[in-house]
Structures are given as structure tokens and as C-alpha cells.
Write a protein that holds these residues in place. Structure first.
Motif, PDB file in Angstrom:
ATOM      1  N   VAL A  86       0.834  -1.193   0.000  1.00  0.00           N
ATOM      2  CA  VAL A  86       0.000   0.000   0.000  1.00  0.00           C
ATOM      3  C   VAL A  86       0.868   1.242   0.000  1.00  0.00           C
ATOM      4  CG1 VAL A  86      -1.967  -1.132   1.093  1.00  0.00           C
ATOM      5  CG2 VAL A  86      -0.287   0.018   2.517  1.00  0.00           C
ATOM      6  N   GLN A 122      -0.203   5.683   4.535  1.00  0.00           N
ATOM      7  CA  GLN A 122      -0.425   5.270   5.915  1.00  0.00           C
ATOM      8  C   GLN A 122      -1.893   4.970   6.192  1.00  0.00           C
ATOM      9  OE1 GLN A 122       2.214   4.961   8.231  1.00  0.00           O
ATOM     10  NE2 GLN A 122       0.659   3.845   9.362  1.00  0.00           N
ATOM     11  N   ASP A 159      -4.216   3.667   4.242  1.00  0.00           N
ATOM     12  CA  ASP A 159      -4.579   2.323   3.793  1.00  0.00           C
ATOM     13  C   ASP A 159      -3.920   1.249   4.651  1.00  0.00           C
ATOM     14  OD1 ASP A 159      -6.123   3.475   1.883  1.00  0.00           O
ATOM     15  OD2 ASP A 159      -4.718   3.133   0.240  1.00  0.00           O
ATOM     16  N   TYR A 160      -2.694   1.516   5.076  1.00  0.00           N
ATOM     17  CA  TYR A 160      -2.033   0.573   5.974  1.00  0.00           C
ATOM     18  C   TYR A 160      -2.843   0.429   7.266  1.00  0.00           C
ATOM     19  CZ  TYR A 160       1.383  -1.621   8.998  1.00  0.00           C
ATOM     20  OH  TYR A 160       2.002  -2.472   9.876  1.00  0.00           O
ATOM     21  N   ASP A 161      -3.222   1.564   7.849  1.00  0.00           N
ATOM     22  CA  ASP A 161      -3.995   1.535   9.094  1.00  0.00           C
ATOM     23  C   ASP A 161      -5.350   0.868   8.891  1.00  0.00           C
ATOM     24  OD1 ASP A 161      -1.897   2.870  10.279  1.00  0.00           O
ATOM     25  OD2 ASP A 161      -2.880   4.835  10.229  1.00  0.00           O
ATOM     26  N   HIS A 180      -4.203  -3.246   7.747  1.00  0.00           N
ATOM     27  CA  HIS A 180      -3.326  -4.061   8.578  1.00  0.00           C
ATOM     28  C   HIS A 180      -4.076  -4.816   9.677  1.00  0.00           C
ATOM     29  CE1 HIS A 180      -0.160  -5.053  11.538  1.00  0.00           C
ATOM     30  NE2 HIS A 180       0.520  -5.341  10.430  1.00  0.00           N
ATOM     31  N   ASP A 211       0.542  -8.875   8.561  1.00  0.00           N
ATOM     32  CA  ASP A 211       1.805  -8.633   7.872  1.00  0.00           C
ATOM     33  C   ASP A 211       1.729  -8.826   6.360  1.00  0.00           C
ATOM     34  OD1 ASP A 211       2.990  -7.921  10.228  1.00  0.00           O
ATOM     35  OD2 ASP A 211       3.840  -9.905  10.613  1.00  0.00           O
ATOM     36  N   ILE A 263       0.077  -6.849   4.650  1.00  0.00           N
ATOM     37  CA  ILE A 263       0.006  -5.467   4.195  1.00  0.00           C
ATOM     38  C   ILE A 263       1.358  -4.807   4.448  1.00  0.00           C
ATOM     39  CG2 ILE A 263      -1.161  -3.233   4.445  1.00  0.00           C
ATOM     40  CD1 ILE A 263      -2.959  -5.534   3.375  1.00  0.00           C
ATOM     41  N   VAL A 264       1.943  -4.238   3.399  1.00  0.00           N
ATOM     42  CA  VAL A 264       3.259  -3.611   3.499  1.00  0.00           C
ATOM     43  C   VAL A 264       3.121  -2.141   3.094  1.00  0.00           C
ATOM     44  CG1 VAL A 264       5.638  -3.616   2.638  1.00  0.00           C
ATOM     45  CG2 VAL A 264       4.395  -5.782   2.909  1.00  0.00           C
ATOM     46  N   TYR A 265       3.537  -1.259   3.970  1.00  0.00           N
ATOM     47  CA  TYR A 265       3.476   0.186   3.705  1.00  0.00           C
ATOM     48  C   TYR A 265       4.744   0.613   2.974  1.00  0.00           C
ATOM     49  CZ  TYR A 265       3.715   5.190   4.772  1.00  0.00           C
ATOM     50  OH  TYR A 265       3.832   6.542   4.688  1.00  0.00           O
TER      51      TYR A 265
END
Length: 170
Positions: free
Chosen positions: A112, A115, A117-119, A122, A127, A129-131
Motif C-alpha cells: 500500500v 499510511q 490504507d495501511y492503518d 493491517h 503482515d 500489508i506492506v506500507y
């Protein structure tokens, strides 16, 4: 086994052009326009049969188009890996409805670009999902809401506009 990129529309290749040039990964290009794009830019192409036989990692940057979803589903169910690289400007504009209205869990890693989309993702996918820290459309939206003198001084003028492209249209 090595990765390959699957793109239905030529603009997906534009979005991943730097990656294509750097890695030299082949493209599973099935439409005339993506095949022509690859020829023009000297990007190697492969057939679907070759991909299914000789590759183990599928790289895409959209999961919600029907051709991608079908290949991802088939690929992932065979125990192969799927990597999704989010388009820098796309972000949560599309992620939220995609990930909550349909099964979007068939990926090995989802890179992603912001931040938010990560939040958002995730907690659901951990894990997987990688920022990456890439820019995103929301930055353009937020820009007028803060002091821009630092940007003005770097650009050398206050006479400029922030432009974005969504879905291939300016």
C-alpha cells in the motif's frame, strides 16, 4: 521461479513502467494494446500457458477488474504467490469498498502506498500489508489545508496547480 506482471489495460503498464524497466520481468499481455505497448518499449511478454507452467509469482496493481480477479483466484488457489502494488494515486478511494464488499484476501503481499490504507487494512490482514510510503492523492487534497510557503519557495512561485490523474483521465 520468477515473477511476471499481468496487465489487462495499457495504463497498468504505465503505472508499473519503472518496475518493468528495472526488473525486466515479463508481462502476460493478452490485449492488442498491451502487446503493442510491450513491443514499443521492448518489454518481454509471455503467454498464459507459459505463466502457469514456468512462473510462481504474479504481480498486479489492481484486484478488482474481472480478468485480474479471475487470474488471481486461479493462481492463489494453486498455492502460488500474488503481489499487489497499489497505484500511488489510487489509495483508499478504491481500497475501502473493495476490501469490505468482496473477498479481497487472495494475495501474498499488498504493497500500500499510504499510511491511511495501511492503518485500514493491517488490522484485517496483518503482515500481508506492506506500507511503501509512496505519495497519494490525499496529499493533494490536504495541500491547500496547510501553509505552503515551503513549497512555494522551492518551486519559486505561487502560480502553480497540483494536478492528479484518476482512472486514466486528467
Amino acid at each position: 521461479m520468477k515473477p511476471f506482471i499481468f496487465a489487462v489495460h495499457y495504463w497498468e503498464l504505465h503505472w508499473m513502467f519503472a518496475l518493468l524497466k528495472k526488473t525486466k520481468w515479463p508481462v502476460l499481455a493478452e490485449s492488442e494494446i498491451t502487446i503493442e505497448f510491450c513491443k514499443k518499449h521492448k518489454i518481454p511478454t509471455i503467454t498464459r500457458e507459459d505463466a502457469m507452467t514456468n512462473y510462481s509469482k504474479l504481480v498486479v496493481n489492481v484486484m478488482h477488474y474481472t480478468p485480474q480477479r479471475e487470474l488471481i483466484t486461479e493462481w492463489y488457489k494453486k498455492g502460488k504467490q500474488v503481489y499487489v502494488i497499489e497505484r500511488a494515486f489510487d489509495g483508499a478511494l478504491n481500497v475501502y469498498p473493495q476490501f469490505w464488499s468482496m473477498d479481497m484476501s487472495l494475495f501474498t503481499k499488498y504493497l500500500v502506498s499510504n499510511q491511511f490504507d495501511y492503518d485500514l487494512l493491517h488490522p484485517r490482514y496483518g503482515d500481508k500489508i506492506v506500507y511503501t510510503g509512496s505519495p497519494r492523492l490525499n496529499m493533494a487534497f490536504k495541500a491547500p489545508q496547510r501553509q505552503l510557503d515551503d513549497i512555494y519557495s522551492k518551486v519559486g512561485t505561487k502560480d502553480f496547480y497540483v494536478a492528479t490523474v484518476i482512472g486514466g483521465m486528467p
